[in-house]
Design a protein around this motif. Structure first.
Motif, mmCIF file in Angstrom:
data_model
loop_
_atom_site.group_PDB
_atom_site.id
_atom_site.type_symbol
_atom_site.label_atom_id
_atom_site.label_comp_id
_atom_site.label_asym_id
_atom_site.label_seq_id
_atom_site.Cartn_x
_atom_site.Cartn_y
_atom_site.Cartn_z
ATOM 1 N N LEU A 70 -20.064 3.459 -104.052
ATOM 2 C CA LEU A 70 -19.329 3.128 -102.841
ATOM 3 C C LEU A 70 -17.935 3.759 -102.878
ATOM 4 O O LEU A 70 -17.371 3.971 -103.953
ATOM 5 C CB LEU A 70 -19.189 1.611 -102.704
ATOM 6 N N PRO A 71 -17.364 4.064 -101.722
ATOM 7 C CA PRO A 71 -16.019 4.662 -101.703
ATOM 8 C C PRO A 71 -14.972 3.741 -102.309
ATOM 9 O O PRO A 71 -14.008 4.187 -102.904
ATOM 10 C CB PRO A 71 -15.765 4.919 -100.214
ATOM 11 N N PHE A 72 -15.176 2.415 -102.150
ATOM 12 C CA PHE A 72 -14.303 1.404 -102.739
ATOM 13 C C PHE A 72 -15.186 0.281 -103.273
ATOM 14 O O PHE A 72 -16.109 -0.144 -102.594
ATOM 15 C CB PHE A 72 -13.340 0.812 -101.705
ATOM 16 N N TYR A 73 -14.912 -0.190 -104.470
ATOM 17 C CA TYR A 73 -15.656 -1.345 -104.951
ATOM 18 C C TYR A 73 -14.755 -2.258 -105.782
ATOM 19 O O TYR A 73 -13.839 -1.815 -106.468
ATOM 20 C CB TYR A 73 -16.903 -0.939 -105.745
ATOM 21 N N LEU A 74 -15.015 -3.535 -105.652
ATOM 22 C CA LEU A 74 -14.208 -4.555 -106.307
ATOM 23 C C LEU A 74 -14.656 -4.753 -107.748
ATOM 24 O O LEU A 74 -15.841 -4.843 -108.031
ATOM 25 C CB LEU A 74 -14.335 -5.877 -105.546
ATOM 26 N N LYS A 75 -13.679 -4.863 -108.651
ATOM 27 C CA LYS A 75 -13.994 -5.126 -110.046
ATOM 28 C C LYS A 75 -13.544 -6.511 -110.487
ATOM 29 O O LYS A 75 -13.981 -7.001 -111.530
ATOM 30 C CB LYS A 75 -13.357 -4.061 -110.936
ATOM 31 N N LEU A 121 -6.040 -8.465 -107.326
ATOM 32 C CA LEU A 121 -7.290 -7.725 -107.133
ATOM 33 C C LEU A 121 -7.304 -6.545 -108.091
ATOM 34 O O LEU A 121 -6.254 -5.937 -108.343
ATOM 35 C CB LEU A 121 -7.384 -7.144 -105.713
ATOM 36 N N ILE A 122 -8.460 -6.212 -108.601
ATOM 37 C CA ILE A 122 -8.636 -4.936 -109.305
ATOM 38 C C ILE A 122 -9.834 -4.234 -108.663
ATOM 39 O O ILE A 122 -10.850 -4.856 -108.365
ATOM 40 C CB ILE A 122 -8.829 -5.121 -110.825
ATOM 41 N N PHE A 123 -9.679 -2.947 -108.399
ATOM 42 C CA PHE A 123 -10.716 -2.223 -107.670
ATOM 43 C C PHE A 123 -10.679 -0.741 -108.032
ATOM 44 O O PHE A 123 -9.731 -0.249 -108.650
ATOM 45 C CB PHE A 123 -10.559 -2.413 -106.158
ATOM 46 N N ASP A 124 -11.725 -0.046 -107.623
ATOM 47 C CA ASP A 124 -11.842 1.376 -107.920
ATOM 48 C C ASP A 124 -12.739 2.006 -106.858
ATOM 49 O O ASP A 124 -13.122 1.353 -105.891
ATOM 50 C CB ASP A 124 -12.416 1.594 -109.325
ATOM 51 N N GLY A 125 -13.123 3.259 -107.072
ATOM 52 C CA GLY A 125 -13.998 3.941 -106.121
ATOM 53 C C GLY A 125 -13.643 5.410 -105.997
ATOM 54 O O GLY A 125 -12.488 5.807 -106.186
ATOM 55 N N ASP A 126 -14.632 6.216 -105.646
ATOM 56 C CA ASP A 126 -14.418 7.656 -105.552
ATOM 57 C C ASP A 126 -13.425 8.045 -104.461
ATOM 58 O O ASP A 126 -12.751 9.077 -104.546
ATOM 59 C CB ASP A 126 -15.750 8.374 -105.281
ATOM 60 N N ALA A 127 -13.323 7.216 -103.417
ATOM 61 C CA ALA A 127 -12.445 7.559 -102.291
ATOM 62 C C ALA A 127 -11.026 7.016 -102.450
ATOM 63 O O ALA A 127 -10.144 7.382 -101.665
ATOM 64 C CB ALA A 127 -13.044 7.047 -100.982
ATOM 65 N N ILE A 128 -10.801 6.169 -103.443
ATOM 66 C CA ILE A 128 -9.515 5.487 -103.560
ATOM 67 C C ILE A 128 -8.346 6.469 -103.660
ATOM 68 O O ILE A 128 -7.379 6.384 -102.906
ATOM 69 C CB ILE A 128 -9.493 4.557 -104.788
ATOM 70 N N SER A 129 -8.414 7.393 -104.605
ATOM 71 C CA SER A 129 -7.262 8.269 -104.845
ATOM 72 C C SER A 129 -6.941 9.120 -103.627
ATOM 73 O O SER A 129 -5.768 9.312 -103.287
ATOM 74 C CB SER A 129 -7.514 9.160 -106.073
ATOM 75 N N ASP A 130 -7.970 9.628 -102.941
ATOM 76 C CA ASP A 130 -7.737 10.466 -101.757
ATOM 77 C C ASP A 130 -7.115 9.660 -100.625
ATOM 78 O O ASP A 130 -6.182 10.123 -99.961
ATOM 79 C CB ASP A 130 -9.043 11.103 -101.282
ATOM 80 N N VAL A 131 -7.627 8.453 -100.379
ATOM 81 C CA VAL A 131 -7.097 7.619 -99.292
ATOM 82 C C VAL A 131 -5.661 7.200 -99.599
ATOM 83 O O VAL A 131 -4.786 7.248 -98.728
ATOM 84 C CB VAL A 131 -7.976 6.375 -99.069
ATOM 85 N N LEU A 132 -5.391 6.809 -100.827
ATOM 86 C CA LEU A 132 -4.039 6.407 -101.196
ATOM 87 C C LEU A 132 -3.070 7.582 -101.105
ATOM 88 O O LEU A 132 -1.904 7.413 -100.730
ATOM 89 C CB LEU A 132 -4.021 5.807 -102.600
ATOM 90 N N LYS A 133 -3.543 8.765 -101.428
ATOM 91 C CA LYS A 133 -2.693 9.952 -101.305
ATOM 92 C C LYS A 133 -2.317 10.190 -99.849
ATOM 93 O O LYS A 133 -1.170 10.525 -99.530
ATOM 94 C CB LYS A 133 -3.419 11.174 -101.872
ATOM 95 N N ILE A 134 -3.274 9.990 -98.959
ATOM 96 C CA ILE A 134 -3.027 10.182 -97.533
ATOM 97 C C ILE A 134 -1.959 9.224 -97.024
ATOM 98 O O ILE A 134 -1.115 9.594 -96.190
ATOM 99 C CB ILE A 134 -4.329 10.016 -96.727
#
Length: 274
Positions: A15-20, A89-102
């Motif tokens: 998922l682009p974002f997922y909760l850990k 909250l702690i979370f991760d995901g393949d889309a996280i870094s790109d969205v946060l950069k935007i």
């Protein structure tokens, strides 16, 4: 609210974002992480006050104030007054870094919300979802995390006067272009409409949207052209070109194909208009 560390399946991890993890502390303890945390970490204050120490800087974490840390950023935080009640909250995901950069996120950011009701609603939504038997609860959490990130961006805009000013210029510039896209307007015209130098406007626009003012104007004109092509099937392409600010039909068709990979007539056919 109890602490929950959900099971992360292989599908969840795609998922682009997922909760850990999600949880709260009524009396937040002193935390030192010399190597940082393994994923993105959000914590905010409900009541009381704490302090974050990071990269030689200290930040006071009063009510409705929180921080977001990127993975592996060394940090320390501790209570200044007790009880220091927090949620995290702690979370991760393949889309996280790109969205946060935007949205302009760096290695860490401090955020201040007018009140914590919205944050509480997000936490409660995630918490209820995790406790449910829904087969798509991971997807639901992913959606909420995305909305949470957008809320952080809005909080940053509200708490940063310079960013507020930049957003004013961008919003006003777009409004001007929407009102005058069908005219032969120059960069000087656009900059004058918001009382700023062309150079300064270009820099703000590029930093915020990742494109130039005229690239946005071109996209706006193409958007309008597509509306005319569909909503006015009998209108000639050359007349549409003039209506959106292009007097040269060949140039218009060239620009349209450059951005859409098809010609205006092919666009019409694709939508069943012949």
């Amino acid at each position: 609210m109890n602490t929950i560390f959900p099971i992360i399946t292989e599908q969840d991890a795609k998922l682009p974002f997922y909760l850990k993890g999600i949880g709260s502390q009524e009396n937040q303890e002193h935390i030192v992480r010399d190597g940082g945390f393994s994923c993105y970490h959000w914590l905010y204050t409900i009541t009381g006050c704490g302090k974050l120490v990071i990269e030689g800087n200290e930040y006071r974490l009063g009510e409705n104030t929180g921080f977001l840390l990127a993975p592996n950023v060394p940090h320390e935080y501790y209570p200044v007054s007790q009880p220091w009640e927090t949620r995290w909250l702690i979370f991760d995901g393949d889309a996280i870094s790109d969205v946060l950069k935007i949205i302009g996120f760096r290695r860490y950011e401090i955020y201040n919300f007018p009140n914590h009701q919205y944050l509480d609603s997000i936490f409660n939504e995630i918490y209820v979802s995790l406790l449910s038997n829904s087969s798509i609860k991971s997807v639901e959490c992913s959606s909420v995390i995305y909305r949470f990130i957008i809320a952080l961006k809005k909080a940053a805009i509200l708490s940063d006067d310079l960013d507020c000013k930049g957003q004013y210029y961008i919003t006003s510039t777009i409004q001007y272009m929407q009102a005058h896209y069908n005219e032969d307007i120059s960069l000087d015209d656009i900059a004058s409409s918001v009382d700023i130098s062309p150079y300064h406007l270009c820099r703000i626009f590029k930093d915020s949207l990742g494109m130039t003012v005229f690239q946005y104007l071109t996209l706006l004109r193409i958007q309008k052209a597509k509306q005319y092509l569909i909503e006015n099937p009998s209108m000639l392409v050359k007349d549409i070109a003039i209506k959106i600010g292009y007097n040269d039909i060949s140039y218009f068709c060239s620009i349209f194909k450059q951005y859409e990979n098809i010609t205006p007539m092919q666009f019409r056919k694709m939508h069943g208009i012949r």
